[in-house]
Motif scaffolding. Structure first.
Motif, PDB file in Angstrom:
ATOM      1  N   GLY A 271      34.068  43.270  40.816  1.00 53.56           N
ATOM      2  CA  GLY A 271      35.403  42.767  40.530  1.00 53.56           C
ATOM      3  C   GLY A 271      36.248  42.656  41.787  1.00 53.56           C
ATOM      4  N   SER A 272      36.193  43.695  42.624  1.00 61.06           N
ATOM      5  CA  SER A 272      37.009  43.674  43.850  1.00 61.06           C
ATOM      6  C   SER A 272      36.626  42.482  44.727  1.00 61.06           C
ATOM      7  CB  SER A 272      36.824  44.970  44.641  1.00 61.06           C
ATOM      8  OG  SER A 272      37.187  46.075  43.867  1.00 61.06           O
TER       9      SER A 272
ATOM     10  N   TYR B   2      46.854  46.286  39.312  1.00 67.85           N
ATOM     11  CA  TYR B   2      45.660  46.840  39.964  1.00 67.85           C
ATOM     12  C   TYR B   2      44.610  45.742  40.061  1.00 67.85           C
ATOM     13  CZ  TYR B   2      41.422  49.369  40.962  1.00 67.85           C
ATOM     14  OH  TYR B   2      40.256  49.774  41.552  1.00 67.85           O
ATOM     15  N   HIS B   3      44.061  45.551  41.251  1.00 69.76           N
ATOM     16  CA  HIS B   3      43.091  44.465  41.427  1.00 69.76           C
ATOM     17  C   HIS B   3      41.825  44.892  42.163  1.00 69.76           C
ATOM     18  CE1 HIS B   3      45.970  41.558  39.830  1.00 69.76           C
ATOM     19  NE2 HIS B   3      46.893  42.135  40.586  1.00 69.76           N
TER      20      HIS B   3
ATOM     21  N   GLU C 262      47.393  40.429  36.296  1.00 73.59           N
ATOM     22  CA  GLU C 262      46.466  40.694  35.196  1.00 73.59           C
ATOM     23  C   GLU C 262      47.133  40.141  33.938  1.00 73.59           C
ATOM     24  OE1 GLU C 262      45.343  45.208  35.870  1.00 73.59           O
ATOM     25  OE2 GLU C 262      47.127  44.569  36.928  1.00 73.59           O
TER      26      GLU C 262
ATOM     27  N   ASP D  54      43.675  37.637  37.051  1.00 72.79           N
ATOM     28  CA  ASP D  54      42.619  38.633  37.200  1.00 72.79           C
ATOM     29  C   ASP D  54      42.252  39.137  35.800  1.00 72.79           C
ATOM     30  OD1 ASP D  54      41.078  40.863  37.501  1.00 72.79           O
ATOM     31  OD2 ASP D  54      42.310  41.788  39.062  1.00 72.79           O
TER      32      ASP D  54
ATOM     33  N   ILE E 172      39.455  40.605  35.013  1.00 77.85           N
ATOM     34  CA  ILE E 172      38.294  41.486  35.159  1.00 77.85           C
ATOM     35  C   ILE E 172      38.258  42.556  34.059  1.00 77.85           C
ATOM     36  CG2 ILE E 172      37.318  43.255  36.707  1.00 77.85           C
ATOM     37  CD1 ILE E 172      38.283  41.202  38.991  1.00 77.85           C
TER      38      ILE E 172
ATOM     39  N   LYS F 289      33.249  43.163  35.047  1.00 82.43           N
ATOM     40  CA  LYS F 289      33.084  44.262  34.088  1.00 82.43           C
ATOM     41  C   LYS F 289      32.205  43.915  32.880  1.00 82.43           C
ATOM     42  CE  LYS F 289      37.244  46.883  35.261  1.00 82.43           C
ATOM     43  NZ  LYS F 289      36.753  48.209  35.601  1.00 82.43           N
TER      44      LYS F 289
HETATM   45  C1  LIG Z   1      42.071  44.108  36.733  1.00 87.29           C
HETATM   46  C2  LIG Z   1      41.004  44.602  37.665  1.00 87.29           C
HETATM   47  N1  LIG Z   1      40.719  43.894  38.770  1.00 87.29           N
HETATM   48  C3  LIG Z   1      39.754  44.277  39.629  1.00 87.29           C
HETATM   49  C4  LIG Z   1      39.032  45.435  39.411  1.00 87.29           C
HETATM   50  C5  LIG Z   1      37.975  45.854  40.385  1.00 87.29           C
HETATM   51  O1  LIG Z   1      36.713  45.703  39.843  1.00 87.29           O
HETATM   52  P1  LIG Z   1      35.450  46.512  40.442  1.00 87.29           P
HETATM   53  O2  LIG Z   1      35.688  47.952  40.116  1.00 87.29           O
HETATM   54  O3  LIG Z   1      34.276  45.916  39.747  1.00 87.29           O
HETATM   55  O4  LIG Z   1      35.444  46.258  41.911  1.00 87.29           O
HETATM   56  C6  LIG Z   1      39.308  46.205  38.276  1.00 87.29           C
HETATM   57  C7  LIG Z   1      38.570  47.471  38.023  1.00 87.29           C
HETATM   58  O5  LIG Z   1      39.008  48.353  37.333  1.00 87.29           O
HETATM   59  C8  LIG Z   1      40.324  45.780  37.383  1.00 87.29           C
HETATM   60  O6  LIG Z   1      40.630  46.488  36.278  1.00 87.29           O
END
Ligand SMILES: Cc1ncc(COP(=O)(O)O)c(C=O)c1O
Length: 431
Positions: A111-112, A144-145, A215, A249, A251, A278
């Motif tokens: 995700g990151s 949070y991303h 988000e 986002d 994710i 995810k």
């Molecule tokens: C909204 C959001 N973006 C990005 C991420 C990052 O994903 P990853 O943990 O797979 O790097 C998360 C993880 O919790 C998330 O909730």
């Protein structure tokens, strides 16, 4: 020889922990359906879906088979200059189910990384439009991303876990998170104020802003806040008005968790760029994707670089793509809307009344997400232990005790999970 537990504590870093004062860990023997079985024999109902991902439950025969079949063909092959059926099928499916117009797909490995790619797309797009000065992002407080540097730079700079890096991260703009709750009746003063903050910022600074990143509908790890679709629709409109891209986002919110396939569907919008991860692989393997419109892709591809400057070693991993295809097929053929709506009703019925307890600040539910916000931060190790005594796995953070069970959870399993929430929160409130 050190015991497993000792070795784990002394040598292995777990997420967000200290090597001096590590939090306890529990060794898992196996997992099946919604159950995690510990080496010590306890069977725990998973309330976390392994951080939003295991929507179909563990050890699913269909997902297992997808991996076995793909392993017999090839586990991996580089994506530079080569392509393969699992990746083609997956990208075709993502284009089909994503909000209309998101036609181009970049396969990332977490995700990151998908967020890093989204930020690069936005910056390169404006370079392609001969506006290189448009290179700042707007993000929401409590957002949070992810944990990589670009992703951290758009996480809440004050209330998040990344505050310690703030002096070395690029400076972006932040606006207050929307206060208008998901189920609030409109029109409301809150919404006017929520939108005013974003309007003012874009009005004054759109010349140096590449994109707004948020988000959609649920802010996850930054506070588990649920906001009104009208805010999302307004931000989309403002982005168009001020010539700024919108990055959604998804994710955490993607693939049904909020009651719609994607959070953006609540507001009937198509962002310019969208990240998913995810639950994409049903929680089996790490895979994410960044989708964008033709317009964004053309901008990126006509810029000074002419190419999107990213290419991970394990990009488009065939095993991960195969299991993602199987997971999306399972989702499509299941009645996930009714499962999520059923979970939502049960969560609402049992968790919302907890809001009246002394040490509970708020209780909120959306889709298959139930959140109790306490007045004070809780002791993670203590709360985990309490839940294990009740036969469930719940991991709180900060003031938040929350659950988001796999969609396949049965009525009786959900009742056990919810009863444990009610008991533990009540105990904490009376302690
Ligand atoms: C909204 C959001 N973006 C990005 C991420 C990052 O994903 P990853 O943990 O797979 O790097 C998360 C993880 O919790 C998330 O909730």
């Amino acid at each position: 020889m050190k015991t497993n537990q000792q070795f784990d504590l002394e040598h292995i870093w777990h997420p967000y922990t200290s090597m001096l004062k590590p939090l306890p860990t529990y060794q898992v023997k196996q997992a099946k359906g919604v159950f995690i079985e510990l080496e010590t024999g306890e069977q725990l109902i998973d309330g976390m879906s392994s951080w939003w991902s295991i929507i179909h439950g563990y050890n699913h025969p269909v997902l297992n088979q997808a991996i076995h079949e793909q392993t017999a063909k090839m586990a991996h092959v580089m994506f530079g200059g080569l392509t393969h059926q699992p990746a083609i099928d997956l990208c075709r499916k993502l284009v089909e189910i994503a909000p209309d117009g998101l036609n181009k797909v970049f396969l990332a490995d977490s995700g990151s990384v998908a967020v890093e790619v989204a930020l690069k797309m936005a910056i390169q797009y404006w370079r392609g439009k001969n506006k290189p000065q448009k290179n700042k992002m707007v993000a929401l407080k409590h957002g949070y991303h992810g944990d990589t540097f670009g992703a951290m730079s758009v996480c809440d700079p004050e209330n998040s876990m990344h505050t310690i890096y703030s002096d070395i991260l690029p400076n972006h703009y932040f606006v207050e998170a929307p206060k208008t709750q998901f189920d609030e009746n409109l029109p409301s003063d809150n919404l006017v104020n929520d939108v005013a903050a974003m309007t003012q910022l874009l009005q004054h600074h759109h010349d140096d802003i590449a994109a707004v990143i948020l988000e959609p509908i649920v802010q996850g790890a930054g506070g588990m806040r649920m906001y009104h679709p009208a805010y999302l629709a307004s931000v989309k409109q403002l982005c168009e008005q001020y010539d700024v891209l919108l990055i959604a986002d998804e994710i955490a919110t993607g693939f049904g968790r909020t009651g719609q396939l994607f959070g953006c569907h609540h507001a009937h919008i198509t962002p310019d760029i969208m990240c998913v991860g995810k639950a994409l692989t049903g929680g089996y393997l790490s895979l994410a994707a960044t989708l964008c419109t033709d317009e964004v892709a053309m901008g990126v591809s006509t810029g000074d670089a002419g190419v999107l400057m990213h290419g991970p070693t394990f990009m488009g991993n065939p095993l991960a793509c195969s299991v993602a295809n199987a997971s999306l097929n399972l989702l499509e053929s299941s009645n996930w809307q009714s499962s999520v709506s059923h979970i939502e009703q049960q969560l609402k019925q049992s968790l919302i009344p907890l809001a009246s307890l002394k040490k509970v600040h708020d209780a909120r539910v959306l889709g298959a997400i139930g959140v109790i916000e306490m007045e004070e931060s809780v002791d993670v190790a203590d709360v985990q232990k309490r839940f294990i005594r009740h036969g469930v796995w719940v991991r709180p953070f900060g003031k938040l005790i929350y659950i988001m069970p796999p969609f396949v959870i049965s009525n009786s399993e959900l009742t056990v999970l919810i009863n444990a929430m009610v008991t533990v929160v009540t105990e904490l409130s009376e302690s």
